[in-house]
Enzyme design. Structure first.
Site, PDB file in Angstrom:
ATOM      1  N   GLY A 229       0.650  -1.124   0.139  1.00 50.24           N
ATOM      2  CA  GLY A 229       0.038   0.080  -0.070  1.00 50.24           C
ATOM      3  C   GLY A 229       0.811   1.244  -0.065  1.00 50.24           C
ATOM      4  O   GLY A 229       0.197   2.360   0.127  1.00 50.24           O
ATOM      5  N   GLU A 264       4.421  -6.215   1.900  1.00 54.08           N
ATOM      6  CA  GLU A 264       4.002  -6.510   0.584  1.00 54.08           C
ATOM      7  C   GLU A 264       3.887  -5.418  -0.487  1.00 54.08           C
ATOM      8  O   GLU A 264       2.802  -5.144  -0.921  1.00 54.08           O
ATOM      9  CB  GLU A 264       2.725  -7.439   0.835  1.00 54.08           C
ATOM     10  N   PRO A 265       4.821  -4.594  -0.767  1.00 58.21           N
ATOM     11  CA  PRO A 265       4.642  -3.642  -1.684  1.00 58.21           C
ATOM     12  C   PRO A 265       4.671  -4.072  -3.060  1.00 58.21           C
ATOM     13  O   PRO A 265       5.192  -5.022  -3.440  1.00 58.21           O
ATOM     14  CB  PRO A 265       5.798  -2.649  -1.252  1.00 58.21           C
ATOM     15  N   GLY A 266       3.829  -3.586  -3.779  1.00 60.14           N
ATOM     16  CA  GLY A 266       3.736  -3.494  -5.376  1.00 60.14           C
ATOM     17  C   GLY A 266       4.100  -2.159  -6.051  1.00 60.14           C
ATOM     18  O   GLY A 266       5.076  -1.889  -6.556  1.00 60.14           O
ATOM     19  N   ARG A 267       3.107  -1.178  -5.739  1.00 55.13           N
ATOM     20  CA  ARG A 267       3.255   0.046  -6.483  1.00 55.13           C
ATOM     21  C   ARG A 267       4.415   0.773  -6.155  1.00 55.13           C
ATOM     22  O   ARG A 267       5.277   1.417  -7.042  1.00 55.13           O
ATOM     23  CB  ARG A 267       1.992   0.992  -6.043  1.00 55.13           C
ATOM     24  N   CYS A 334     -14.493   3.601 -27.493  1.00 50.73           N
ATOM     25  CA  CYS A 334     -15.935   4.034 -27.457  1.00 50.73           C
ATOM     26  C   CYS A 334     -16.606   4.259 -26.260  1.00 50.73           C
ATOM     27  O   CYS A 334     -17.553   3.367 -26.007  1.00 50.73           O
ATOM     28  CB  CYS A 334     -16.745   3.077 -28.630  1.00 50.73           C
ATOM     29  N   GLU A 335     -16.103   5.000 -25.484  1.00 52.14           N
ATOM     30  CA  GLU A 335     -16.390   5.294 -24.159  1.00 52.14           C
ATOM     31  C   GLU A 335     -16.204   6.591 -23.812  1.00 52.14           C
ATOM     32  O   GLU A 335     -14.904   7.002 -23.967  1.00 52.14           O
ATOM     33  CB  GLU A 335     -15.833   4.401 -22.894  1.00 52.14           C
TER      34      GLU A 335
HETATM   35  N1  LLP Z   1      -0.883  -6.925  -0.647  1.00 53.23           N
HETATM   36  C1  LLP Z   1      -2.281  -7.492  -0.848  1.00 53.23           C
HETATM   37  C2  LLP Z   1      -2.907  -8.266  -0.060  1.00 53.23           C
HETATM   38  C3  LLP Z   1      -2.791  -6.528  -1.555  1.00 53.23           C
HETATM   39  O1  LLP Z   1      -4.145  -6.985  -1.831  1.00 53.23           O
HETATM   40  C4  LLP Z   1      -2.333  -5.430  -2.494  1.00 53.23           C
HETATM   41  C5  LLP Z   1      -2.818  -4.762  -3.551  1.00 53.23           C
HETATM   42  C6  LLP Z   1      -0.947  -5.169  -2.142  1.00 53.23           C
HETATM   43  C7  LLP Z   1      -0.452  -6.141  -1.084  1.00 53.23           C
HETATM   44  C8  LLP Z   1       0.070  -4.475  -2.906  1.00 53.23           C
HETATM   45  O2  LLP Z   1      -0.632  -3.038  -2.929  1.00 53.23           O
HETATM   46  P1  LLP Z   1       0.372  -1.851  -3.330  1.00 53.23           P
HETATM   47  O3  LLP Z   1       1.552  -1.870  -2.424  1.00 53.23           O
HETATM   48  O4  LLP Z   1       0.679  -2.185  -4.707  1.00 53.23           O
HETATM   49  O5  LLP Z   1      -0.347  -0.604  -2.904  1.00 53.23           O
HETATM   50  N2  LLP Z   1      -5.522  -1.365  -8.980  1.00 53.23           N
HETATM   51  C9  LLP Z   1      -5.159  -0.447  -7.920  1.00 53.23           C
HETATM   52  C10 LLP Z   1      -4.619  -0.913  -6.533  1.00 53.23           C
HETATM   53  C11 LLP Z   1      -5.240  -2.001  -6.168  1.00 53.23           C
HETATM   54  C12 LLP Z   1      -4.273  -2.780  -5.036  1.00 53.23           C
HETATM   55  C13 LLP Z   1      -4.965  -4.085  -4.750  1.00 53.23           C
HETATM   56  N3  LLP Z   1      -4.198  -4.869  -3.554  1.00 53.23           N
HETATM   57  C14 LLP Z   1      -4.651   0.961  -8.360  1.00 53.23           C
HETATM   58  O6  LLP Z   1      -4.205   0.835  -9.714  1.00 53.23           O
HETATM   59  O7  LLP Z   1      -4.246   1.992  -7.709  1.00 53.23           O
END
Ligand code: LLP
Length: 416
Positions: A229, A264-267, A334-335
């Protein structure tokens, strides 16, 4: 990534194309792990959903990250690049029997349970396989975050996690069953969070929970999980979560429990490291609005349409003498909700110009679709002065793969 590189990539590979910067991913991984290690013992599990390209996953593995997955598909990706099973955690609110069975057979580090129902399925499947399932409980810590409503997950009444007051009973159930070991309790409170306070609040709740579970004689916990997050700055000067602030917010959980903390970082790791390159197809002036019509749309990058996300957009390469104009950058879908950026000031966005939609490395390609029967874009990885294709552009044949104009009859007269 230099403008010359981006221009060369667009010329060679075509547009739209996603381009990722390996160097920046390495830097961001180092910044986060350095900040964490100054303050606590933590392990980073990259959230595969943010960008699941195999080259990105391979890079994460090489850097020493584990993986946080949410489907059998993501498990297959993690395996394809050689993540060891004990470096993979399985999250997600609706895991099916077949996904759980596969996860158990693979021997993952843990399955994060999100409901009592799921716990019962895991117990039954582990008994069937004759294995002991390593499980965590994802708790809903009842913490609110200031982020887009669609990316809030930790408040009361959301579909995620086990309600706080139900965790002790569930933990007891898991402890009493010989087919499960409860190794972790955790949370994931949302995405694009730019303040430390909600993490601190959630960490405090988890710390109290661990203390309560231990007081009840539950001694099998090996770690705690604070989820992902961490927010990034989409626009210049916008708020972002500083890794030191994040580390400071979650450290009390480590101090209080003595347990390593999973993150658990993604973004945070990949968002700023990616751009979507798109070329201007047309210009149109209508109803007082000036449209730049690009060859990428909401099927390629959904975030502006779905979350009103404001990705910076710029013209690649200087356009001498061009005057800045206020434009809406839209796609070909087309939106009416198909746009990449509204009310932007751009100079030189004429037909043929190359645009870079920035900070698109996370939830860009991974949320793309073939809507309007558009093949998904190619993906390219830049590493210093080298670059290479890491996913071929889809072809029209990919669009109709698996389809047939006449049904393959399964039920009825012609089924035999
Ligand atoms: N762990 C769990 C259990 C999650 O559900 C998520 C993201 C993450 C980690 C990683 O979160 P991050 O660090 O990337 O914020 N599609 C949306 C974001 C949805 C996130 C879903 N879960 C967007 O584009 O902003």
């Amino acid at each position: 990534m230099t403008d010359a590189q981006l221009a060369a990539i667009a010329a060679a590979v075509g547009t739209p194309v996603y381009v990722y910067d390996a160097g920046m991913i390495r830097e961001r991984f180092a910044a986060l792990t350095d900040a964490l290690s100054r303050r606590l013992t933590a392990h980073v599990h990259y959230a595969v959903k943010a960008n699941s390209n195999l080259a990105v996953l391979a890079l994460m593995r090489e850097l020493g990250a584990g993986a946080d997955i949410v489907s059998a598909g993501e498990l297959a990706r993690a395996r394809a690049v050689g993540f060891p099973p004990n470096a993979v955690v399985f999250s997600g609110v609706g895991k099916t029997d077949s996904e759980l069975a596969e996860a158990l057979a693979a021997g993952l580090r843990m399955i994060n349970l999100e409901s009592e129902g799921e716990a019962e399925r895991v117990i039954a499947l582990a008994a069937q396989q004759g294995v002991v399932a390593r499980v965590g409980i994802r708790v809903n810590p009842e913490v609110t975050t200031e982020t887009h409503p669609y990316t809030q997950t930790g408040a009361k009444g959301m579909k995620f996690g086990v309600p706080l007051d139900r965790v002790p009973d569930l933990a007891r159930r898991l402890a009493d069953d010989s087919h499960t070991t409860l190794v972790c309790v955790g949370m994931h409170i949302g995405s694009q969070i730019t303040a430390g306070a909600p993490y601190r609040a959630g960490a405090d709740r988890l710390a109290s929970l661990v203390a309560a579970l231990r007081a009840a004689g539950l001694m099998t916990l090996e770690s705690v999980d604070v989820g992902g997050g961490l927010g990034i700055a989409y626009q210049e000067g916008a708020a972002a979560l500083d890794p030191d602030v994040f580390a400071e917010a979650i450290a009390p959980l480590h101090d209080a429990t003595g347990l390593p903390v999973l993150v658990e970082p993604g973004r945070y790791l990949v968002g700023p490291a990616g751009v979507l390159l798109t070329r201007v197809v047309y210009r149109k002036h209508t109803g007082g609005r000036e449209f730049v019509i690009a060859d990428a749309g909401m099927n390629d990058l959904l975030r502006p349409s779905l979350y009103q996300a404001e990705h910076p957009i710029r013209v690649v390469g200087a356009v001498p003498g061009a005057t800045p104009e206020d434009v809406d950058v839209v796609g070909p879908i087309c939106e009416t909700g198909d746009f990449l950026g509204l009310r932007r000031r751009l100079a030189g966005a004429a037909p043929g110009a190359l645009l870079a939609v920035e900070a698109a490395g996370a939830y860009g390609f991974s949320m793309s679709s073939q809507y309007n029967s558009r093949p998904r874009p190619a993906e390219v990885l830049v590493d210093g002065d080298r670059w290479g294709i890491v996913r071929e552009r889809e072809r029209v044949a990919d669009l109709i793969r698996g389809e047939t104009p006449t049904p393959r009859w399964v039920h009825g007269e012609e089924a035999a």
